[in-house]
Design a protein around this motif. Structure first.
Motif: not given
Lengths: 346, 291
Positions: B43, B46-47, B64, B66
């Protein structure tokens, strides 16, 4: 391998002709065997036997790899014994080995016993349990480094847990805290141990953080070994024990634990060998810091040989490696002997 | 049957049921705990740069992002140091050493399991004891040797010492011994030589053991850190592990990008492991039973 002709050989009293062909066949088999073995033999002659002798040669010389090696006798060994850093490395690895090996062995047995009984999705669960052991030390280090940050999830989790009990938590920089365990304990009782007395400090906070990470990655490997060991215990032992009314707890200590002794020996020996030669986490995360509290022998051997903090001293590195190898050999030998002796009692 | 016993039995099975559910829950909690670092890290990839080091950290990212994955993939340190190149280096070394291990160790294993020759016992005893030799002894001389014969920064420095090992030979010797020899005897009567028997009988019958060794050695090379660190210093020769270690220095506070690198590094071995977990675990448990 069976010789197709031995019956003929004895039956006919061994005529010269058959003897000859038998010898030829034996020879053919021998040649074939050595051809099949040649890759291993060459490799082991060069990279095992050759390298041990070469290491001995290097350790008796002073050599920076550019000039000619200069013979210095046992000076490199004496230097290692006198070096304060080397002693610190040994003390650090002593704490590391004791704590990591005992925790990983107990956790591994525990997980193995838990996953051995028939439960739905056993194979999938075993796979899930094992996953932390599959990825590389660098991946694990990066993830844990980030979790261990002052603003990371480890601090958050501890804060939340402390909050549940009405306490508070001062965020810790886990990978940069040289405070030793004994210093912390002394602090609670109002005492103080100075950093100069490193031998009384105990493992530092950073060192214990790295130990936790190491236990996380190695326990599942040893769990697999214990699972294989559990398969070898005959189910009839448990059946007769439960007929006699033995509780699961008694069954574990009277049947499972003694029957697992050979596997436990392997796990402890392999675990000790791995722990004493620990390098990756130190190189990636701390480079021996803070204040030398995570210095380990293999890291010192590595930095002397490559000249990380000064000139290349391959001879000194090789001497330290030999000392470390002797320590490993003696330790694992004692472990084997003591566990084997106890096994004989059963 | 007496009613009292029936009630007792019922109560007992009820208790057993609760016990089972509790144990199952417990196992699931441990599994979740073991997996949490990976999930949090995933997780984290994607921060945003700010979010990844913000206090208090949040589990789910706000957006998100990406593109972090693309940014890491496009890393270019110059002089050929690009991400696809590191991925290739790692995959190439892993496939080559694992294949050579399977080939050479099966040859050695065949000799020990089936052939008679002078010195067999001595060599086998040596092989067994060499497995207990701490690797640290040969670290320095191997590095010096590689430096002196100019193999630093070549694939050879990792392939040559890693192509055959005592462990693999021991594993395959034990496996080959478990194969019944009738088939070979039949082949021998037909006049087949040792090489043909090895190729046409032993190898096809040993796929599970060969696969086990391949997977173990593939993973060992993929995760190899120390050798890659010693021998591959040129940026175009790096493996993913060495690159990942320098990402942290390269990106400093951009932990999101470093974590993407970690994921790229972890996924191939994790996928391989999930596909072949049974063979994998057999190999690991074998090394625990050799004592």
């Amino acid at each position: 391998m069976f010789y197709p002709l031995p019956c003929f050989d004895s039956f006919l009293g061994g005529t010269l002709k058959i003897r000859g062909s038998l010898n030829r066949m034996k020879k053919k088999e021998e040649i074939a065997a050595y051809i099949f073995l040649s890759p291993y033999l060459i490799s082991t002659l060069v990279f095992t036997l050759g390298m041990i002798l070469f290491a001995l040669y290097i350790s008796l010389h002073s050599w920076n790899l550019f000039q000619r090696p200069e013979f210095v006798g046992l000076k490199n060994y004496l230097k290692a014994f006198r070096s304060e850093d080397f002693k610190r490395g040994f003390l650090n690895i002593f704490w590391y080995t004791i704590i990591v090996v005992s925790f990983q062995t107990f956790i591994a047995v525990f997980m193995a016993v838990l996953l051995f009984k028939p439960i739905p999705g056993k194979q999938l669960l075993r796979t899930l349990f094992y996953a932390p052991s599959v990825t590389s030390t660098v991946v694990i280090s990066m993830i844990f480094w980030w979790l261990y940050l002052k603003t990371g999830f480890i601090n958050l989790a501890i804060e939340k847990i402390a909050g549940l009990f009405g306490g508070s938590w001062q965020n810790v920089e886990w990978l940069n805290d040289p405070t030793g365990l004994f210093q912390l304990i002394a602090g609670i009782f109002g005492g103080k141990i100075s950093y100069d007395q490193w031998y009384f400090n105990g493992p530092s906070v950073t060192w214990m953080a790295i130990m936790a990470q190491a236990i996380y990655t190695t326990s599942p490997t040893f769990m697999i070994m214990f699972l294989a060991g559990l398969v070898g215990i005959p189910a009839s032992l448990y059946e007769s024990a439960s007929i006699d009314g033995a509780s699961p707890w008694t069954q574990f200590w009277k049947i499972t634990f003694p029957m697992l002794r050979p596997v436990t020996m392997m796990v402890v020996v392999l675990g000790t060998m791995g722990a004493i030669q620990m390098f990756d986490f130190v190189k990636i995360l701390t480079a021996g810091g803070p204040l030398g509290t995570t210095l380990v022998p293999v890291y010192q051997i590595y930095s002397e040989t490559l000249g990380i903090n000064g000139p290349i001293r391959a001879g000194y590195g090789a001497a330290m490696a030999f000392i470390l190898a002797v320590v490993i050999f003696v330790l694992t030998y004692i472990q084997r002997k003591s566990i084997e002796e106890k096994t004989e009692q059963y | 049957m007496e009613p009292a016993v029936l009630i007792n039995n019922k109560r007992r099975s009820y208790g057993r049921y609760i016990k089972f559910v509790l144990r199952y829950l417990f196992i699931l909690i441990i599994a979740a705990f073991l997996f949490t670092p990976f999930i949090l890290a995933f997780l984290g990839t994607v921060k945003t740069d700010a979010e990844i080091i913000a206090w208090p950290p949040k589990i789910l990212p706000e957006h998100w992002l990406w593109t972090n994955w693309l940014d890491t993939w496009n890393t270019d340190l110059g002089r050929g140091g690009t991400f696809p190149r590191w991925l290739f280096n790692t995959a190439f070394l892993s496939v080559v050493t694992a294949s050579l291990q399977v080939l050479f160790c099966s040859m050695g294993g065949y000799a020990f399991a089936r052939l008679k020759f002078r010195g067999k016992n001595i060599i086998f005893t040596f092989l067994l004891s060499s497995m207990m030799l701490p690797g640290i002894v040969t670290l320095v001389p191997k590095y010096v040797l590689m430096a002196k014969i100019h193999l630093i920064n070549t694939y050879w420095a990792l392939i040559l010492p890693g192509s055959v090992e005592a462990f693999g030979i021991f594993l395959l010797t034990q496996y080959f011994k478990s194969i019944p020899s009738e088939l070979e005897d039949a082949c021998k009567i037909d006049g087949a030589g040792y090489f043909e028997i090895f190729k046409n009988v032993i190898i096809p019958l040993s796929t599970p053991a060969l696969l086990t060794l391949f997977i173990l050695k593939f993973q060992a090379m993929w995760n190899n850190f120390l050798d890659a660190l010693l021998y591959l210093s040129r940026v175009s020769m790096w493996t993913l592990n060495i690159a990942l270690m320098t990402f942290q220095q390269q990106y400093k506070a951009q932990w999101n990008l470093t974590l993407v690198g970690a994921m790229f590094n972890a996924f191939p071995v994790l996928i391989l492991f999930f596909m072949f977990s049974r063979y994998y675990m057999e190999g690991v448990s074998f090394s625990g039973l050799k004592g």
